[in-house]
Write a protein that holds these residues in place. Sequence first.
Motif, mmCIF file in Angstrom:
data_model
loop_
_atom_site.group_PDB
_atom_site.id
_atom_site.type_symbol
_atom_site.label_atom_id
_atom_site.label_comp_id
_atom_site.label_asym_id
_atom_site.label_seq_id
_atom_site.Cartn_x
_atom_site.Cartn_y
_atom_site.Cartn_z
ATOM 1 N N SER A 127 -10.813 -3.429 1.593
ATOM 2 C CA SER A 127 -9.726 -4.389 1.806
ATOM 3 C C SER A 127 -8.741 -4.245 0.659
ATOM 4 O O SER A 127 -9.131 -4.040 -0.493
ATOM 5 N N PHE A 128 -7.467 -4.325 1.015
ATOM 6 C CA PHE A 128 -6.433 -4.188 -0.005
ATOM 7 C C PHE A 128 -5.210 -4.972 0.420
ATOM 8 O O PHE A 128 -5.002 -5.254 1.596
ATOM 9 N N ASP A 129 -4.443 -5.381 -0.582
ATOM 10 C CA ASP A 129 -3.206 -6.093 -0.279
ATOM 11 C C ASP A 129 -2.104 -5.636 -1.213
ATOM 12 O O ASP A 129 -2.353 -5.005 -2.238
ATOM 13 N N LYS A 130 -0.902 -5.954 -0.801
ATOM 14 C CA LYS A 130 0.276 -5.583 -1.572
ATOM 15 C C LYS A 130 1.320 -6.672 -1.378
ATOM 16 O O LYS A 130 1.512 -7.174 -0.271
ATOM 17 N N ILE A 131 1.959 -7.030 -2.475
ATOM 18 C CA ILE A 131 3.068 -7.977 -2.403
ATOM 19 C C ILE A 131 4.215 -7.295 -1.669
ATOM 20 O O ILE A 131 4.556 -6.145 -1.956
ATOM 21 N N LEU A 132 4.803 -8.000 -0.718
ATOM 22 C CA LEU A 132 5.850 -7.417 0.115
ATOM 23 C C LEU A 132 7.234 -7.614 -0.480
ATOM 24 O O LEU A 132 7.504 -8.623 -1.130
ATOM 25 N N LYS A 133 8.079 -6.648 -0.253
ATOM 26 C CA LYS A 133 9.512 -6.762 -0.501
ATOM 27 C C LYS A 133 10.165 -6.679 0.862
ATOM 28 O O LYS A 133 9.698 -5.961 1.751
ATOM 29 N N TRP A 134 11.263 -7.410 1.024
ATOM 30 C CA TRP A 134 11.892 -7.514 2.340
ATOM 31 C C TRP A 134 13.304 -6.933 2.327
ATOM 32 O O TRP A 134 14.007 -7.026 1.317
#
Length: 144
Positions: A127-134
Motif C-alpha cells: 500500500s502506498f499513497d502520495k499527496i496530490l497536486k491538481w
Amino acid sequence: MSIWWSLQLRRDAASVPLARRLLLGTMETAGVDPEVSYDLSVALTEACANAVEHGGGRSSGAYRVTAYLDGEKCRIEVTDSGPGFTRAAHVQPPEEAEHGRGLFLIQELADHVHFTNRPGRGGAVVSFDKILKWRDNAPLMTAS
C-alpha cells in the motif's frame, strides 16, 4: 468529492497495463497533475508486476488493486495470495541487479509505503499513497 475503485485481476501480465490505464484515466479525468499521475502509475505498475510474478498462492490466480482519490491524496493497495514478504524485501538491490528494483522504486515514487503480509490468509499487501497536486480548475476539486 472522492473517487474509489477496486479490481480483481488475473495474475497475467496483460492485467498490469489495464490497471495502469484505469488509474491514469481516473487521475486525468479528476484533474490530477500529470507528473504526480505518472509517478503513481509507475509505482502501481511495479506493484502489479510483483503480484503477477510472485503472488501465486494456494487458492487464487488473482490479485486485487484498490485506489482511492480524495482532495488531498491518492492511496493505492495491491493484495495478492502469494508467500508474502521476507524481511529483506525492502532493501535497495545492488546496482548491477537485473531484478528486484520494483519495491525500491515504489518507495522512491510514493510519499508513504507499507509492505505487509496478510495475517492468517497468506499473501502480500503493498500500500502506498502520495499527496496530490491538481491542475487549475480540476473537476474533482471544483465538484466539492
